[in-house]
Scaffold this motif. Structure first.
Motif, short mmCIF file in Angstrom:
data_model
loop_
_atom_site.label_atom_id
_atom_site.label_comp_id
_atom_site.label_asym_id
_atom_site.label_seq_id
_atom_site.Cartn_x
_atom_site.Cartn_y
_atom_site.Cartn_z
N GLY A 130 -0.52 -3.51 13.94
CA GLY A 130 -0.16 -4.11 15.78
C GLY A 130 0.96 -2.93 16.26
N SER A 131 0.98 -1.53 15.40
CA SER A 131 1.94 -0.52 15.93
C SER A 131 0.70 0.41 16.36
CB SER A 131 2.80 0.43 14.39
OG SER A 131 2.02 0.72 13.87
N PHE A 132 -0.08 0.67 16.19
CA PHE A 132 -1.12 1.36 17.55
C PHE A 132 -2.23 0.61 18.15
CE2 PHE A 132 -4.98 4.78 15.60
CZ PHE A 132 -3.63 5.79 16.74
N LYS A 135 0.59 -0.87 -0.31
CA LYS A 135 0.22 -0.36 0.27
C LYS A 135 0.96 0.86 0.14
CE LYS A 135 -3.77 0.19 2.17
NZ LYS A 135 -5.23 -0.06 3.21
N LEU A 136 1.94 1.15 0.45
CA LEU A 136 2.43 2.04 0.57
C LEU A 136 3.39 2.75 -0.28
CD1 LEU A 136 4.44 2.63 4.17
CD2 LEU A 136 2.83 3.29 3.92
N PHE A 174 -5.85 2.88 10.60
CA PHE A 174 -5.73 2.00 10.79
C PHE A 174 -5.47 0.70 9.93
CE2 PHE A 174 -10.04 4.56 9.51
CZ PHE A 174 -11.14 4.53 10.31
N ASP A 175 -4.27 1.06 9.23
CA ASP A 175 -3.30 0.45 8.74
C ASP A 175 -1.97 0.06 9.80
OD1 ASP A 175 -4.33 0.39 6.51
OD2 ASP A 175 -2.94 1.62 5.48
N ARG A 190 -2.81 9.68 9.37
CA ARG A 190 -3.34 10.11 9.09
C ARG A 190 -4.61 9.09 9.38
NH1 ARG A 190 -1.18 11.83 3.34
NH2 ARG A 190 -0.24 9.80 3.89
N ILE A 191 -6.25 9.54 8.84
CA ILE A 191 -6.87 8.76 9.63
C ILE A 191 -6.72 6.85 9.38
CG2 ILE A 191 -9.48 7.82 9.55
CD1 ILE A 191 -10.04 10.33 10.39
N PRO A 192 -6.66 6.97 7.77
CA PRO A 192 -6.70 5.81 7.19
C PRO A 192 -5.09 5.13 7.79
CG PRO A 192 -6.99 7.45 5.48
CD PRO A 192 -6.59 7.84 6.54
#
Lengths: 79, 949
Positions: free
Chosen positions: B631-633, A5-6, B625-626, B620-622
């Motif tokens: 697992g980092s948020f 995605k990045l 989610f990612d 940013r919001i998306p």
């Protein structure tokens, strides 16, 4: 973070700036945009993926941006 | 009608700048030329009896009550239709006039029910007042003759009744519907004594009426009457505040009995709405006291646990401990927050302050991410400021309007009506939209050009318009030379002139005939004043920011920025989208759109807040989610936003929310996001707090508390207390102190204060030493960035493509009666107009699939599928389907993708490749899982209530 995605996101940025006939300006703008708007862990992931050769299909402007503006893209060490 | 305590001057103010002097009952008064005698008299403090006249409508001259005598003239002219002339001497009282007026009133009253004591208008009825004013003491004709005193009351509308027995046929309702709202739903049927007001062959509900309330407002009797007033009686006080629905930001008088709202009335002095309203702001406020309101904080360890109602203290301590524990385990960047575009400026400012100062990172974002973030980026890049250039009044001076990707009559109805007023005066109109929106053809309005493009091709259409203008030499050469960067323009001119940007070349992508584009380009370029209005149909695309830049390019190219009547006008979706962005809600910017990487800006805030601010942009919001899935948020504080319903690719969002160890939701309802939460902080509605909203025209307006917060704390107080629990104390006693801090730190707000807002009513930023009373239109002499900059805007088709499997394109939007995720409007009488989301499909596509109106259809994309009922409609073009996202169970966003704008990550809601098939079942698998989960969560919430008992 999701590396494919990045890569897609970085490629979208590069596609916009690639329309600039001045290629070097396009490379710099791509690096600048990623640095200004991507949170450090996203940049870190992209750079790590790039170093590991995992960024399949990376736009040539992003490749150039990473190569030429590496220091700018590295997250700032938080003191 | 308005409260009779509000002065009504009888006729509108003329626009003239010259004045004339007249004498009213011997008193000299200077008035603008064109002022009616009635208005001049009222301004001089001399009241003239009237019934058919009101200052929101053009003079009509039918009731014959406002007769006056004018020296040197025969007869007794109606003062409402008689313009003042220099030296005119007017007499408003004489024996002859008294006789005439009493005679008129006698006739009215002879055909009016004499039930004043039980009439809902009792105490606030113009007919009653006028009977008193003219000294009516008897009705010589009796009441036995032919009359209109028997009839059925029309109660079909959820908010007001129509009682023809009380009607005096003054036509104020008809004229309000025509002149103000522009719907033309009402008419006078029959002639003479048989005349009666009608909304159509059946009733109000099934008529064209859009329930804006203008007719109810205009009615001088109880003929059109709010049901809330009929139920509760007349209000005893009123507080001026600002609507909490769309970005028009209408000013309202909240009329109350004690602390209970009994009516919301649009404020005549409101500079955004000038006394008009829509069905949402005017009537759909009942959600504020709906039984579903969350009234106590709740906590739980896991989302499978029952909720536990706790004290505010326990909730704050629980949330703060969770956040701090997560940061210790996973790092400072593992938490973040989302500010709300429905909350006040002060509240959004505090949430971003809490994230940057209390959480110690920049992981703060706002719902503008998913709507107008490309506006911020695109306009800042080209013009230098992340905001629209005009005020709404500007439209009165426009000669040609482009509406692209916006549906003002549904999304911004009060401004939509303003726009229609100008269009009825002959202003040109170009609509660029995949759907045939109402503006394309509505009573007395017809678009000169409807460029019915394929979804995802805005940039191509805008480029081709610019191509025509440049190649035909229609550009504003002098303006460009003086106001814009020459090098950038030269580069852009070479780019846009290329044949690849011609309408003929791009037609294969856009689907719009080249000749139509050429004609539209000429119309816009040749108009003295051209203005562009746009909405989410521009921003919510993979090329959203590029689309905004094409708009700025076109406006600069035609010299249409920097004066009234022109400009770039983003129509903001929610009440405080502009404000939440202004207040530093984006992860890369501090208040006033200044990048966190700028050490001098950080230093200002660090000195004020006493903390270090990180120099890197946040998630940013998306990205949140990612990062959550990755697992980092791990923790998120969400104020007033329902990301589980509003954000795209629902299943991805659900997975992200399930991955969090602590989700804190601050909201007035247990919304879809709250079902994944561990902490609930009850929110407060706009009626329960003080603060400010900033609308689409940069207008800062006061929000005033009219009732105490149902859960005890206003939203700003919740954030303050939460910050305190986190060890980041904030010391505010009132939102005015928060605004004072904002003004100290933000150059565009330095002149803003509550005192000034109270004095001026509202202020458009920038408000500072250079513009102490605010700025109605921007970039007057030069652009904020100095010279305007043209950007190269190559059309790059979206990666979302149709295929054999997904041959149609889905585009989404909203409708008049519902508002975004519907959390508010679904809990009001507005449900009667839209109790479920449906899928609009063109007859050709429907027929090819054997779909009939009302069938259940499966809507499938590469991301998921859902089931809706079909509405076969030729508003659509073949190949394009449309739905709304007002009801969570519809799952519109189960289908939308994670494609997003290249610059801002704003999701591409407007283009999703789909297939539609007729199905026998009424629910998809996702919808069944949704029902199950919703039911489980409801039971867990109910158990919290049981424990409390």
């Amino acid at each position: 973070m999701n590396l494919p995605k990045l890569v897609t996101m970085a490629n979208q940025i590069a596609s916009f700036f690639a329309t600039d006939p001045d290629r070097q300006a396009g490379v710099a703008s791509t690096a600048n945009h990623i640095q200004k708007f991507w949170e450090p862990r996203m940049r870190k992931e992209l750079l790590a993926g790039f170093d590991a050769g995992k960024c399949e299909g990376l736009h040539e402007l992003v490749v150039a941006a990473v190569q030429q503006h590496r220091a700018q893209l590295e997250p700032i060490a938080v003191g | 009608m308005y409260s009779n305590k509000v002065l009504d001057l009888g006729t509108p103010a003329p626009r003239s700048t010259s004045t004339v002097t007249v004498h009213i009952d011997g008193k000299p008064i200077d008035v603008p030329a064109g002022t009616s005698v009635m208005r001049a008299a009222m301004e001089a403090g001399v009241k003239i009896p009237k019934l058919c006249a009101t200052d929101s409508l053009d003079a009509f001259g039918s009731c014959r009550l406002c007769l006056v005598e004018v020296d040197g003239r025969k007869g007794t002219p109606a003062s409402c239709t008689t313009p003042c002339e220099p030296g005119m001497k007017v007499k408003t009282q004489s024996e002859q006039l008294r006789k005439l007026r009493r005679g008129v009133m006698e006739l009215y009253i002879s055909d009016h029910p004499l039930d004043c004591l039980t009439c809902p208008a009792n105490g606030n009825c113009e007919l009653q007042d006028m009977a008193g004013a003219v000294g009516l003491r008897e009705v010589r004709y009796g009441y036995e003759g032919e009359n209109h005193l028997v009839g059925q009351k029309d109660t079909s509308n959820p908010y007001f009744t129509f009682d023809a027995t009380k009607c005096i046929v003054c036509s104020r309702c008809v004229r309000a519907c025509d002149e103000i709202q522009g719907t033309f739903a009402l008419t006078v049927q029959g002639r003479g004594f048989d005349s009666k007001i009608t909304a159509g062959p059946t009733d109000f509900l099934s008529s064209e009426c859009v329930s804006c309330g203008a007719c109810v407002q205009a009615c001088p009797t109880a003929t059109l009457m709010e049901k809330s007033i009929a139920d509760a009686g007349q209000p005893d006080r009123a507080v001026t505040t600002t609507c909490a629905y769309c970005g028009v930001g209408c000013s309202f008088r909240a009329e109350l009995q004690g602390n209970e709202v009994v009516r919301m009335v649009p404020d005549k002095d409101g500079k955004a709405n000038h006394g008009h309203s829509c069905v949402k702001g005017r009537f759909a406020w009942g959600y504020a006291t709906h039984p579903d309101r969350v009234k106590a904080p709740m906590i739980r360890d896991r989302i499978s646990d029952p909720w536990r109602e706790v004290s505010w203290e326990e909730a704050f301590a629980f949330a703060a401990n969770k956040v701090k524990g997560i940061q210790q385990r996973y790092g400072a960047g593992a938490v973040g927050g989302i500010t709300s575009s429905r909350c006040t400026n002060e509240e959004t400012y505090l949430v971003q302050k809490l994230v940057r100062g209390g959480f110690g990172n920049n992981n703060v974002d706002t719902c503008a991410r998913v709507c107008h973030s490309p506006t911020g980026y695109g306009l800042k890049s080209t013009l230098g400021e992340s905001a629209g250039t005009q005020d709404f009044d500007s439209v009165e001076h426009t000669d040609c309007i482009i509406v692209i990707g916006a549906n003002p009559t549904d999304g911004h109805p009060v401004f939509g009506s303003r726009m229609k007023q100008r269009l009825r005066e002959g202003c040109g109109l170009i609509v660029i939209d995949p759907r045939r929106i109402d503006l394309v053809k509505t009573p007395h309005v017809r678009a000169d050009h409807h460029l019915q493009l394929r979804p995802g091709t805005n940039v191509a259409v805008m480029n081709s318009l610019a191509h025509v203008i440049v190649t035909e030499g229609l550009e504003a050469k002098g303006y460009i030379a003086e106001r814009c960067e020459q090098d950038a323009y030269d580069k852009w001119k070479a780019f846009i002139s290329d044949q690849k940007n011609s309408p003929e070349t791009l037609e294969e992508h856009t689907g719009v005939p080249a000749a139509e584009i050429r004609a539209a380009a000429r119309l816009f370029a040749k108009a003295p004043n051209g203005a562009i209005y746009y909405g989410l149909g521009v921003t919510e695309h993979a090329q959203g920011s590029t689309g905004v830049m094409t708009i700025a390019n076109l406006a600069m190219l035609t010299g249409n920025i920097g004066r009234p009547g022109v400009g770039v006008n983003p129509l903001r979706g929610q009440n405080n989208v502009q404000g939440s962005c202004d207040m530093g809600s984006f992860p890369h910017e501090l208040p006033g759109y200044r990048h966190v990487g700028d050490p001098s800006v950080r230093a200002l805030f660090e000195a004020e807040w006493g903390v270090k601010i990180q120099p890197e942009p946040g998630l940013r919001i998306p990205n949140m989610f990612d990062a959550a899935i990755d697992g980092s948020f791990k923790a998120l504080y969400v104020q007033g936003e329902d990301i589980a319903q509003s954000d795209p690719d629902t299943q991805h969002v659900q997975k992200a929310l399930e991955s969090l160890e602590c989700l804190i939701v601050q909201d007035i309802f247990l919304n879809e996001t709250a079902k994944y939460a561990h902490v609930i902080f009850p929110g407060s509605s706009f009626l329960e707090k003080d603060g400010t909203f900033t609308n689409a025209e940069r207008r800062i307006s006061m929000v005033r508390k009219v009732m105490p917060p149902l859960a005890g704390l206003a939203d700003w107080e919740v954030t303050v207390r939460f910050a305190e629990a986190l060890g980041f104390p904030m010391h505010y006693r009132h939102p005015r102190e928060i605004m004072a801090e904002i003004a100290r730190l933000t150059p565009t707000f330095t002149g803003v204060s509550y005192e000034k807002l109270d004095r001026l009513g509202s202020i458009q930023w920038p408000c500072n030493d250079a513009a102490p009373d605010g700025t109605p239109y921007m970039h007057e002499k030069e652009f904020v960035r100095g010279k305007g900059r043209f950007f190269l805007t190559e059309f790059l088709p979206t990666p979302e493509r149709t295929s054999k499997r997904f041959p149609l394109l889905l585009t989404t939007g909203r409708i008049l009666s519902q508002y975004n995720v519907g959390a508010q409007t679904r809990r009001t009488g507005n449900k009667i107009w839209h109790d479920a989301d449906v899928l609009d499909i063109h007859p050709v596509d429907a027929e090819a699939r054997g779909i009939r109106h009302g069938d259940h259809v499966s809507l499938q994309s590469r991301k998921g599928d859902t089931t809706l009922r079909a509405v076969v409609s030729d508003r659509m073009q073949p190949g394009v389907v449309y739905t709304t996202f007002h009801h969570p169970e519809s799952g519109a966003n189960v289908v939308t993708t994670d494609n997003s704008d290249w610059a801002t990550n704003c999701p591409e809601y407007k283009v999703t490749a789909v297939q539609v098939t007729r199905v026998a079942v009424d629910k998809s698998d996702w919808q069944r899982r949704f029902d199950e989960f919703a039911q489980q969560q409801e039971q867990l919430a109910e158990r919290a209530q049981e424990v409390k008992k």
